[in-house]
Every structure is written in C-alpha cells, then in structure tokens.
Design a protein around this motif. Structure first.
Motif, PDB file in Angstrom:
ATOM      1  N   VAL A   1       5.251   8.511  -4.156  1.00 59.17           N
ATOM      2  CA  VAL A   1       6.404   8.570  -3.260  1.00 59.17           C
ATOM      3  C   VAL A   1       5.931   9.172  -1.939  1.00 59.17           C
ATOM      4  CG1 VAL A   1       8.754   9.389  -2.911  1.00 59.17           C
ATOM      5  CG2 VAL A   1       7.934   8.905  -5.229  1.00 59.17           C
ATOM      6  N   THR A   2       6.020   8.393  -0.858  1.00 64.33           N
ATOM      7  CA  THR A   2       5.534   8.824   0.454  1.00 64.33           C
ATOM      8  C   THR A   2       6.693   8.928   1.433  1.00 64.33           C
ATOM      9  OG1 THR A   2       3.440   7.675   0.064  1.00 64.33           O
ATOM     10  CG2 THR A   2       3.942   8.285   2.334  1.00 64.33           C
ATOM     11  N   PRO A   3       6.901  10.099   2.048  1.00 64.77           N
ATOM     12  CA  PRO A   3       7.930  10.210   3.083  1.00 64.77           C
ATOM     13  C   PRO A   3       7.508   9.445   4.334  1.00 64.77           C
ATOM     14  CG  PRO A   3       6.682  12.260   2.928  1.00 64.77           C
ATOM     15  CD  PRO A   3       6.189  11.376   1.827  1.00 64.77           C
ATOM     16  N   LEU A   4       8.393   8.557   4.816  1.00 69.08           N
ATOM     17  CA  LEU A   4       8.054   7.706   5.953  1.00 69.08           C
ATOM     18  C   LEU A   4       8.958   7.928   7.159  1.00 69.08           C
ATOM     19  CD1 LEU A   4       7.454   4.391   3.984  1.00 69.08           C
ATOM     20  CD2 LEU A   4       5.701   5.875   4.960  1.00 69.08           C
ATOM     21  N   GLY A   5      10.082   8.621   6.968  1.00 70.19           N
ATOM     22  CA  GLY A   5      11.005   8.865   8.058  1.00 70.19           C
ATOM     23  C   GLY A   5      12.170   9.699   7.569  1.00 70.19           C
ATOM     24  N   PRO A   6      13.096  10.051   8.468  1.00 67.77           N
ATOM     25  CA  PRO A   6      14.226  10.895   8.076  1.00 67.77           C
ATOM     26  C   PRO A   6      15.067  10.291   6.962  1.00 67.77           C
ATOM     27  CG  PRO A   6      14.068  10.726  10.471  1.00 67.77           C
ATOM     28  CD  PRO A   6      13.111   9.728   9.905  1.00 67.77           C
ATOM     29  N   ARG A   7      15.119   8.957   6.898  1.00 65.85           N
ATOM     30  CA  ARG A   7      15.908   8.293   5.860  1.00 65.85           C
ATOM     31  C   ARG A   7      15.126   7.163   5.203  1.00 65.85           C
ATOM     32  NH1 ARG A   7      20.136   9.620   3.172  1.00 65.85           N
ATOM     33  NH2 ARG A   7      20.905   7.486   3.203  1.00 65.85           N
ATOM     34  N   LEU A   8      13.846   7.397   4.951  1.00 67.09           N
ATOM     35  CA  LEU A   8      13.039   6.336   4.354  1.00 67.09           C
ATOM     36  C   LEU A   8      11.894   6.918   3.539  1.00 67.09           C
ATOM     37  CD1 LEU A   8      12.703   3.195   4.309  1.00 67.09           C
ATOM     38  CD2 LEU A   8      10.997   3.496   6.115  1.00 67.09           C
ATOM     39  N   VAL A   9      11.743   6.413   2.312  1.00 67.62           N
ATOM     40  CA  VAL A   9      10.573   6.736   1.496  1.00 67.62           C
ATOM     41  C   VAL A   9       9.981   5.430   0.988  1.00 67.62           C
ATOM     42  CG1 VAL A   9      11.455   9.002   0.778  1.00 67.62           C
ATOM     43  CG2 VAL A   9      11.844   6.995  -0.685  1.00 67.62           C
TER      44      VAL A   9
ATOM     45  N   CYS B   1       0.853  -1.185   0.000  1.00 64.06           N
ATOM     46  CA  CYS B   1       0.000   0.000   0.000  1.00 64.06           C
ATOM     47  C   CYS B   1       0.890   1.236   0.000  1.00 64.06           C
ATOM     48  CB  CYS B   1      -0.955   0.019   1.183  1.00 64.06           C
ATOM     49  SG  CYS B   1      -0.150   0.201   2.777  1.00 64.06           S
ATOM     50  N   GLY B   2       0.272   2.389  -0.250  1.00 61.69           N
ATOM     51  CA  GLY B   2       1.047   3.620  -0.343  1.00 61.69           C
ATOM     52  C   GLY B   2       1.553   4.135   0.988  1.00 61.69           C
TER      53      GLY B   2
ATOM     54  N   LEU C   1      -0.046  11.715   7.404  1.00 65.51           N
ATOM     55  CA  LEU C   1       1.057  11.040   8.075  1.00 65.51           C
ATOM     56  C   LEU C   1       1.538   9.877   7.217  1.00 65.51           C
ATOM     57  CD1 LEU C   1       2.380  11.537  10.885  1.00 65.51           C
ATOM     58  CD2 LEU C   1       0.971   9.651  11.739  1.00 65.51           C
ATOM     59  N   GLY C   2       2.853   9.837   6.977  1.00 65.06           N
ATOM     60  CA  GLY C   2       3.448   8.691   6.313  1.00 65.06           C
ATOM     61  C   GLY C   2       3.821   7.660   7.360  1.00 65.06           C
ATOM     62  N   VAL C   3       3.221   6.468   7.288  1.00 62.90           N
ATOM     63  CA  VAL C   3       3.391   5.457   8.341  1.00 62.90           C
ATOM     64  C   VAL C   3       3.625   4.092   7.700  1.00 62.90           C
ATOM     65  CG1 VAL C   3       2.313   4.306  10.311  1.00 62.90           C
ATOM     66  CG2 VAL C   3       1.815   6.714   9.856  1.00 62.90           C
ATOM     67  N   ARG C   4       4.680   3.421   8.128  1.00 58.90           N
ATOM     68  CA  ARG C   4       4.875   2.044   7.678  1.00 58.90           C
ATOM     69  C   ARG C   4       3.669   1.205   8.057  1.00 58.90           C
ATOM     70  NH1 ARG C   4       6.110  -1.098   5.608  1.00 58.90           N
ATOM     71  NH2 ARG C   4       7.793  -2.476   6.229  1.00 58.90           N
ATOM     72  N   ARG C   5       3.222   0.397   7.117  1.00 58.01           N
ATOM     73  CA  ARG C   5       2.037  -0.426   7.341  1.00 58.01           C
ATOM     74  C   ARG C   5       2.206  -1.308   8.579  1.00 58.01           C
ATOM     75  NH1 ARG C   5      -3.032  -0.832   4.747  1.00 58.01           N
ATOM     76  NH2 ARG C   5      -3.990  -2.768   5.409  1.00 58.01           N
ATOM     77  N   THR C   6       3.396  -1.833   8.777  1.00 62.65           N
ATOM     78  CA  THR C   6       3.637  -2.688   9.938  1.00 62.65           C
ATOM     79  C   THR C   6       3.527  -1.915  11.248  1.00 62.65           C
ATOM     80  OG1 THR C   6       5.988  -2.360   9.477  1.00 62.65           O
ATOM     81  CG2 THR C   6       5.018  -4.432   8.748  1.00 62.65           C
TER      82      THR C   6
ATOM     83  N   PRO D   1       7.943  17.375   1.478  1.00 65.37           N
ATOM     84  CA  PRO D   1       7.000  17.071   2.555  1.00 65.37           C
ATOM     85  C   PRO D   1       5.648  16.597   2.021  1.00 65.37           C
ATOM     86  CG  PRO D   1       7.043  19.426   2.192  1.00 65.37           C
ATOM     87  CD  PRO D   1       8.069  18.835   1.256  1.00 65.37           C
ATOM     88  N   TYR D   2       5.517  16.519   0.695  1.00 70.68           N
ATOM     89  CA  TYR D   2       4.274  16.098   0.050  1.00 70.68           C
ATOM     90  C   TYR D   2       4.367  14.632  -0.381  1.00 70.68           C
ATOM     91  CZ  TYR D   2       2.909  21.018  -0.361  1.00 70.68           C
ATOM     92  OH  TYR D   2       2.563  22.317  -0.085  1.00 70.68           O
TER      93      TYR D   2
END
Length: 343
Positions: free
Chosen positions: A192-200, A44-45, A90-95, A178-179
């Motif tokens: 492309v979803t920002p999920l953390g300081p070093r993760l997309v 998922c996105g 909010l960009g959130v890892r599915r897990t 940030p988008y």
C-alpha cells in the motif's frame, strides 16, 4: 541513406528515457523508439526509494508526489517499521513520473519515434532497425520485462523458480500511514503506497493467478479498508516477474532496466536500478569502454540482487515465510539496516 545516430534507445519507459536524457547531456546523438503514446502506465508499486528521488534530483527533475517516511511490514496483529535515514521516498503515479521524464527528453532535443522494434541487425560498426531507416553506433534495449530485443538475440535464460505476478489498482481514500505498508500473506504480499491526499495504490505480488479482488480478500484488514466502490482505476497486471539475461552486452546492443534482468518487485527498487543502470551505460559509451558495462551493471545492482534473492527465497518457503515479521520485530536494528541498505 539513413542518418547514423550515436545511440538508438528501444523503449520509452523510465529506463529508456533516463538513458536518453543521460546520453543527450553527454553530447550523444540519440533517438528513442516507443510505439505507445505518452504517458505510459505500468503495473508497479509506484513508490520511489530515496535513492531514486536523489537520482531524479541530480538530473534536475522535479516529480510531484506524496512523501514516504519508510517501510512498514504487517502480518496479522504484528507490525514492524523502519524509517529512511537519508531523506524520504516518494509515492508517485507511474504516469506522472513518465510525463516528467518524457518532457525532459523532448526538451533535450531527443526525438521519440512511434516505432515498435522487435529485432535488430548489427555489424562491426553499428546497429540498424530493419524497415525503420534507423542506424546507430550502439543500440540500447530498454524494452521492459519481456524485452523483444533480448528475446530476438537469444539472451533469455529460463528460470527454474515458481513464477510470481504483480497486480495493481488505485483507491480514492486518504493514506492512513506515511509508510509503504507491506502486508504479508500466505501466497504473497500486498503493498500500500500513499500517492496523494486522497489516493493510495495497492500492488499485489503473488504466486497464485487469480482476480485482484479474490487476491485482496486474502488480506482481510486491507479488504475492509478498501471497498470496491472506492477503486478508481482498472486492474493492471505484470509477470512472470523474474527474468534473466545471459549478458548485458551483446555486440553493439546494451541492455538496461528490466530488460537487463529482473529478480522481483519485493524490494521496490525498479526505478532506482533503472536510473543507476542508465547512468553506467551512458558513461561507458561516452568513454568508449562498453566492455566495462557488464561489470559496472553488476556492481550497481549487486546489493539489490543479493538481498532480493534472499528475501524471495525466504518468502517462498512455507515454513520460513511466517517468521519474517516476528524476526524483524525481535531484531529491529537489523530490519532498519536492511531497509536502508535497499533505500
């Protein structure tokens, strides 16, 4: 004799867990059947729209993630963006999302049983799961896009549209925006979803079946930013995305989340709709008005279904698809209004 519950929830994804949490807080004796070990991942996105963020907060849940300011569409050198007006997404890892929901359900005293449910039996007073010793007044099918319960009840409706598929992978790189960026291509979109300081996270929605890397090459700007050596997860896939159900209620079985019907991931509202549907379902069971659930489900999902249907139809028209971003550039207020209507 097996114990009779108020509610059996089949499926332990966000829709099923949210249903179980709402039900527990409504005082309903509930049990969840989910064969996979937590946390459960899915292609998922991983971008939560502001509505989903607010819904999680109303449940008292805190989910860690990367703030999302809005949506940006990219097509070649063209760019158009719209900020969210009523709080960030909010960009959130599915897990991570699944872990928070799963722990909240356990904390509410709801058992999560390692059971796979592919058929159910119902009568005038309840529903049972063959071979599992489970019986309840109502059963919720929250078992996903290709719901075995929906199929076993003969509720699937064949789609005449060309199928679309989703692929997702993560890259260890700093978000450059940030988008959520939606890159529009000839045969689909790359999110492309920002999920953390070093993760997309990169999710590809496409009408072509091909490996992830081959699909990504159709977006040269992204491919240049995301070399294969920065990939940190395996590719996950889902599809065909469009699924239809004849009804959301069949006797004492109620459908919610993707199992209730799914248009497309184009607008990124899956979790928002799952939470809204779960709330409407439990409220109707609590009030003793299950016959109203179909109408309530249609009401809370209507805007999403209509806008998503329109956007998918346009995107699948080879003549119209290239005009989406230029039109949004010329009509920024309309684009912003559409984004916030979906948010």
């Amino acid at each position: 004799m097996s114990r009779e519950h108020d509610l059996i929830v089949v499926g332990g994804g966000p829709a099923g867990l949210a249903t179980a949490l709402y039900a527990a807080r409504a005082g309903l004796d509930t049990v969840v059947a989910e064969p996979r070990r937590a946390p459960v991942d899915k292609a998922c996105g991983e971008g939560l729209m502001p509505g989903a963020v607010r819904a999680l907060a109303s449940l008292g849940l805190e989910v860690a993630g990367h703030p999302i300011a809005g949506i940006r569409y990219v097509q070649g050198s063209r760019r158009v963006q719209a900020a969210f007006r009523h709080g960030p997404g909010l960009g959130v890892r599915r897990t991570d999302l699944h872990t928070v929901l799963h722990e909240a359900v356990l904390a509410a005293g709801v058992p999560v049983l390692p059971l796979r449910v592919e058929e159910v039996r119902q009568d005038a007073t309840g529903v049972s799961v063959p071979g599992a010793g489970l019986r309840a007044g109502w059963l919720v099918a929250a078992d996903g896009l290709h719901s075995p319960v929906r199929r076993s009840l003969g509720l699937c409706v064949r789609s005449r549209r060309g199928p679309r598929y989703g692929l997702r992978r993560h890259y260890a790189t700093s978000p450059w925006s940030p988008y959520v960026e939606v890159h529009c291509g000839r045969h689909g979109e790359a999110y492309v979803t920002p999920l953390g300081p070093r993760l997309v996270g990169v999710a590809l929605l496409t009408d072509r079946r091909a490996p992830f890397d081959a699909q990504l090459e159709r977006f040269p700007e992204l491919a240049a930013r995301l070399p294969a050596e920065r990939a940190v997860t395996a590719v996950r896939g889902a599809g065909p995305l469009r699924q239809r159900a004849r009804t959301r209620r069949h006797g004492r079985v109620l459908l919610v989340g993707d199992a209730a019907g799914y248009v497309d991931a184009l607008t990124g509202e899956g979790v928002s709709l799952a939470l809204a549907g779960a709330g409407a379902l439990v409220e109707n069971v609590r009030r003793g008005t299950p016959d109203r659930y179909e109408g309530d489900w249609k009401r809370v999902t209507r805007r999403h279904r209509l806008l998503t249907e329109l956007l998918v139809r346009v995107r699948q028209q080879r003549v119209l698809a290239p005009l989406v971003v230029p039109a949004a550039e010329r009509l920024p207020r309309v684009f912003t209004a559409v984004v916030n209507a979906l948010a």
